[in-house]
Design a protein around this motif. Structure first.
Motif, mmCIF file in Angstrom:
data_model
loop_
_atom_site.group_PDB
_atom_site.id
_atom_site.type_symbol
_atom_site.label_atom_id
_atom_site.label_comp_id
_atom_site.label_asym_id
_atom_site.label_seq_id
_atom_site.Cartn_x
_atom_site.Cartn_y
_atom_site.Cartn_z
ATOM 1 N N HIS A 1 1.274 50.622 126.823
ATOM 2 C CA HIS A 1 2.283 51.375 126.085
ATOM 3 C C HIS A 1 2.077 51.353 124.569
ATOM 4 C CE1 HIS A 1 4.138 52.594 129.637
ATOM 5 N NE2 HIS A 1 5.095 51.693 129.756
ATOM 6 N N ASN A 2 1.034 50.674 124.092
ATOM 7 C CA ASN A 2 0.617 50.830 122.694
ATOM 8 C C ASN A 2 -0.282 52.051 122.520
ATOM 9 O OD1 ASN A 2 1.848 48.746 121.166
ATOM 10 N ND2 ASN A 2 0.419 47.242 122.002
ATOM 11 N N SER A 3 -0.717 52.617 123.617
ATOM 12 C CA SER A 3 -1.621 53.763 123.574
ATOM 13 C C SER A 3 -0.849 55.063 123.339
ATOM 14 C CB SER A 3 -2.386 53.878 124.894
ATOM 15 O OG SER A 3 -2.984 55.150 125.032
ATOM 16 N N PRO A 4 -1.284 55.901 122.410
ATOM 17 C CA PRO A 4 -0.632 57.201 122.219
ATOM 18 C C PRO A 4 -0.577 58.025 123.501
ATOM 19 C CG PRO A 4 -2.049 56.738 120.361
ATOM 20 C CD PRO A 4 -2.321 55.662 121.380
ATOM 21 N N ALA A 5 -1.600 57.915 124.351
ATOM 22 C CA ALA A 5 -1.598 58.676 125.601
ATOM 23 C C ALA A 5 -0.417 58.277 126.483
ATOM 24 C CB ALA A 5 -2.918 58.451 126.350
ATOM 25 N N ASP A 6 -0.110 57.003 126.532
ATOM 26 C CA ASP A 6 1.037 56.536 127.308
ATOM 27 C C ASP A 6 2.348 56.950 126.658
ATOM 28 O OD1 ASP A 6 -1.080 55.184 128.552
ATOM 29 O OD2 ASP A 6 0.197 53.471 129.043
ATOM 30 N N GLN A 7 2.388 56.984 125.362
ATOM 31 C CA GLN A 7 3.638 57.272 124.661
ATOM 32 C C GLN A 7 4.039 58.743 124.737
ATOM 33 O OE1 GLN A 7 3.010 55.644 120.725
ATOM 34 N NE2 GLN A 7 2.870 53.540 121.500
ATOM 35 N N VAL A 8 3.063 59.640 124.753
ATOM 36 C CA VAL A 8 3.404 61.068 124.805
ATOM 37 C C VAL A 8 3.593 61.552 126.235
ATOM 38 C CG1 VAL A 8 2.217 61.529 122.637
ATOM 39 C CG2 VAL A 8 0.995 61.877 124.803
ATOM 40 N N ALA A 9 3.086 60.808 127.212
ATOM 41 C CA ALA A 9 3.298 61.165 128.612
ATOM 42 C C ALA A 9 4.737 60.842 129.011
ATOM 43 C CB ALA A 9 2.319 60.400 129.500
ATOM 44 N N GLU A 10 5.132 61.331 130.184
ATOM 45 C CA GLU A 10 6.445 61.000 130.719
ATOM 46 C C GLU A 10 6.266 59.996 131.849
ATOM 47 O OE1 GLU A 10 8.982 64.295 131.636
ATOM 48 O OE2 GLU A 10 8.447 65.388 129.813
ATOM 49 N N ILE A 11 6.730 58.786 131.615
ATOM 50 C CA ILE A 11 6.722 57.716 132.614
ATOM 51 C C ILE A 11 8.170 57.227 132.684
ATOM 52 C CG2 ILE A 11 5.528 55.651 133.421
ATOM 53 C CD1 ILE A 11 3.513 56.060 131.129
ATOM 54 N N PRO A 12 9.039 57.934 133.379
ATOM 55 C CA PRO A 12 10.487 57.737 133.219
ATOM 56 C C PRO A 12 11.047 56.419 133.725
ATOM 57 C CG PRO A 12 9.981 59.905 134.134
ATOM 58 C CD PRO A 12 8.735 59.087 134.224
ATOM 59 N N ALA A 13 10.221 55.579 134.333
ATOM 60 C CA ALA A 13 10.694 54.248 134.702
ATOM 61 C C ALA A 13 10.477 53.242 133.595
ATOM 62 C CB ALA A 13 9.987 53.759 135.969
ATOM 63 N N THR A 14 9.594 53.581 132.620
ATOM 64 C CA THR A 14 9.151 52.494 131.737
ATOM 65 C C THR A 14 8.752 52.883 130.324
ATOM 66 O OG1 THR A 14 7.548 50.671 131.606
ATOM 67 C CG2 THR A 14 6.794 52.667 132.637
ATOM 68 N N ASN A 15 8.632 54.163 129.965
ATOM 69 C CA ASN A 15 8.149 54.423 128.602
ATOM 70 C C ASN A 15 9.130 55.186 127.721
ATOM 71 O OD1 ASN A 15 7.780 57.158 129.406
ATOM 72 N ND2 ASN A 15 5.926 57.359 128.163
ATOM 73 N N GLY A 16 10.428 54.954 127.937
ATOM 74 C CA GLY A 16 11.392 55.458 126.964
ATOM 75 C C GLY A 16 11.103 54.859 125.600
ATOM 76 N N ILE A 17 11.273 55.657 124.554
ATOM 77 C CA ILE A 17 10.992 55.215 123.189
ATOM 78 C C ILE A 17 12.170 55.620 122.328
ATOM 79 C CG2 ILE A 17 9.447 55.455 121.205
ATOM 80 C CD1 ILE A 17 7.172 56.034 123.139
ATOM 81 N N CYS A 18 12.757 54.665 121.621
ATOM 82 C CA CYS A 18 13.984 54.974 120.882
ATOM 83 C C CYS A 18 14.232 53.941 119.797
ATOM 84 C CB CYS A 18 15.183 55.019 121.834
ATOM 85 S SG CYS A 18 15.550 53.445 122.654
ATOM 86 N N THR A 19 15.260 54.186 119.010
ATOM 87 C CA THR A 19 15.805 53.191 118.102
ATOM 88 C C THR A 19 16.930 52.448 118.821
ATOM 89 O OG1 THR A 19 17.459 54.709 117.219
ATOM 90 C CG2 THR A 19 15.322 54.646 116.099
ATOM 91 N N ALA A 20 17.290 51.280 118.336
ATOM 92 C CA ALA A 20 18.448 50.579 118.897
ATOM 93 C C ALA A 20 19.710 51.414 118.702
ATOM 94 C CB ALA A 20 18.607 49.214 118.225
ATOM 95 N N ARG A 21 19.767 52.110 117.602
ATOM 96 C CA ARG A 21 20.918 52.978 117.302
ATOM 97 C C ARG A 21 21.073 54.056 118.360
ATOM 98 N NH1 ARG A 21 18.727 54.865 113.354
ATOM 99 N NH2 ARG A 21 19.048 52.969 112.133
ATOM 100 N N ALA A 22 19.944 54.657 118.755
ATOM 101 C CA ALA A 22 19.988 55.702 119.772
ATOM 102 C C ALA A 22 20.341 55.130 121.140
ATOM 103 C CB ALA A 22 18.648 56.426 119.835
ATOM 104 N N LEU A 23 19.836 53.934 121.445
ATOM 105 C CA LEU A 23 20.132 53.310 122.727
ATOM 106 C C LEU A 23 21.621 52.998 122.837
ATOM 107 C CD1 LEU A 23 19.071 52.181 125.394
ATOM 108 C CD2 LEU A 23 18.518 50.044 124.189
ATOM 109 N N ALA A 24 22.184 52.399 121.797
ATOM 110 C CA ALA A 24 23.623 52.137 121.797
ATOM 111 C C ALA A 24 24.413 53.445 121.800
ATOM 112 C CB ALA A 24 24.005 51.288 120.585
ATOM 113 N N GLY A 25 23.911 54.442 121.076
ATOM 114 C CA GLY A 25 24.585 55.742 121.040
ATOM 115 C C GLY A 25 24.609 56.424 122.389
ATOM 116 N N PHE A 26 23.537 56.247 123.159
ATOM 117 C CA PHE A 26 23.486 56.783 124.521
ATOM 118 C C PHE A 26 24.609 56.185 125.358
ATOM 119 C CE2 PHE A 26 21.817 55.708 128.825
ATOM 120 C CZ PHE A 26 21.873 56.982 129.382
ATOM 121 N N TYR A 27 24.759 54.867 125.308
ATOM 122 C CA TYR A 27 25.812 54.218 126.083
ATOM 123 C C TYR A 27 27.206 54.550 125.547
ATOM 124 C CZ TYR A 27 22.636 51.734 129.114
ATOM 125 O OH TYR A 27 21.699 51.441 130.071
#
Length: 377
Positions: free
Chosen positions: A248-274
């Motif tokens: 998950h340090n790889s750009p290829a992993d980060q731009v792909a969609e791996i919906p069980a494990t590669n969400g990328i966000c700020t803590a602010r966005a994570l708390a905002g989601f909840y």
């Protein structure tokens, strides 16, 4: 240096955040708390890119591993709320190829509750194929269940994202990441991505992976450690269904969609989601209530420990630092976590780049959560 703000009454969270760094538990991290939809804590600090002079900034993004699963589940729950998906219908009603290998009656809800029997593949799939989506979906459609669906539960550590995501794609005509962006993150202005835009790659903090420390595990976790060491175990196969493993340090992993494990966000966005979930901005209260009714009990076939889950949302055990009878959320590898408690109005997000292993992995988040809710266990 710690940056950001805390509202009056939440000073203990800043103190706990500072203490985590002072104890050497963090490299770079951020924590955010909302109370009844209002931000009351927004803190960040440390190094975003160890070995350089790049500090963690207000808009630094972080991979959150399985903490992503709640966002993925919410997409399917939203379709169900709208009447576009029947959770008690066979998955094959929406994904006809899925009926293969005796799965014609496997219900949609079992994808959310980790009861589908598809936690692993008979033959691991190449990482490049997993990143491309469709080869993995084809493999899951052909896979025979590893136990009778609905009769037991085993954590679908990686396959969860493709299983839920493909139903969302078939029904909505959009990828899981696209649906999440259009229907949830975009309307709420959340810096939260499942499939990162290329232009945002330079904002992602670099993960620092701590080597496993299985030898230091308490007795109740030694069975899990032994299962990880056994290449034939369901545990090892569930986490090893992609070869070579994701990076998950790889750009290829980060731009792909791996919906069980590669969400990328700020803590602010994570708390905002909840905060959006318990603020009636994403799902109706009756949907949240339905989705947080416990669906499983007893030892999990993959994690070898009790796994409490509703319809996609993790439910805390009484010993968890974030425990409340009305709380729900999900945590990720190394210690990231997001959760909400409708009873108190708290929504919490914590992200970090120091991916810890062993029995102390959740301690930094636990200290922060305890500071938010001192009356907790």
């Amino acid at each position: 240096m710690i940056n950001g703000h805390t509202a009056p009454g939440f000073e203990a969270v800043r103190a706990a955040f500072e203490a985590n760094f002072a104890a050497g538990a963090e490299v770079g991290a951020a924590v955010s708390v909302y109370l009844h939809g209002k931000p009351v804590v927004d803190l960040w600090g440390g190094m975003a890119y160890p070995g350089t002079n790049r500090l963690w900034e207000r808009d630094t993004l972080q991979v959150i591993f399985s903490t992503t699963k709640a966002a993925t589940a919410t997409c399917l729950l939203l379709l169900a709320e709208r009447g576009e998906v029947d959770l008690d219908a066979p998955v094959a009603d929406y994904w006809p190829e899925f009926a293969a290998a005796g799965k014609d009656r496997l219900m949609v809800r079992w994808l959310l509750t980790h009861q589908a029997g598809l936690a692993a593949l008979d033959k691991p799939i190449a990482r490049a194929d997993a990143l491309a989506w469709h080869p993995m979906v084809k493999a899951l459609a052909a896979q025979r269940p590893l136990w009778e669906p609905g009769t037991d539960h085993g954590y679908h550590a990686l396959t969860f994202g493709w299983l839920v995501g493909e139903v969302v794609r078939r029904v909505s005509g959009r990828s899981l990441g696209g649906f999440f962006r259009d229907e949830i993150a975009g309307p709420l202005d959340l810096d939260f991505h499942i499939g990162l835009p290329h232009d945002d790659l330079d904002r992602v903090s670099r993960l620092v992976m701590q080597p496993p420390t299985f030898g230091e595990l308490p007795e109740e976790m030694r069975e899990l450690a032994a299962a990880f060491m056994d290449s034939t175990s369901l545990t090892r196969r569930a986490y090893g269904c992609v070869e070579p493993a994701f990076d998950h340090n790889s750009p290829a992993d980060q731009v792909a969609e791996i919906p069980a494990t590669n969400g990328i966000c700020t803590a602010r966005a994570l708390a905002g989601f909840y905060a959006g979930l318990i603020g009636n901005q994403i799902l109706r209260p009756e949907t949240i209530k339905m989705a947080t009714i416990p669906q499983t009990s007893g030892p999990d076939l993959v994690t070898r420990r009790p796994f409490h889950v509703g319809l996609g949302f993790g439910l805390p055990t009484p010993t968890a630092a974030w425990y409340s009878p009305t709380a729900f959320g999900f945590s990720g590898l190394g210690g990231s976590i997001g959760y909400a408690d409708p009873e108190t109005g708290i929504a919490f997000g914590y992200v970090m780049n120091h991916v810890r292993s062993g029995p102390d992995a959740d301690e930094p988040a636990a200290r922060l959560s305890k500071a938010v809710n001192p009356a907790g266990p």
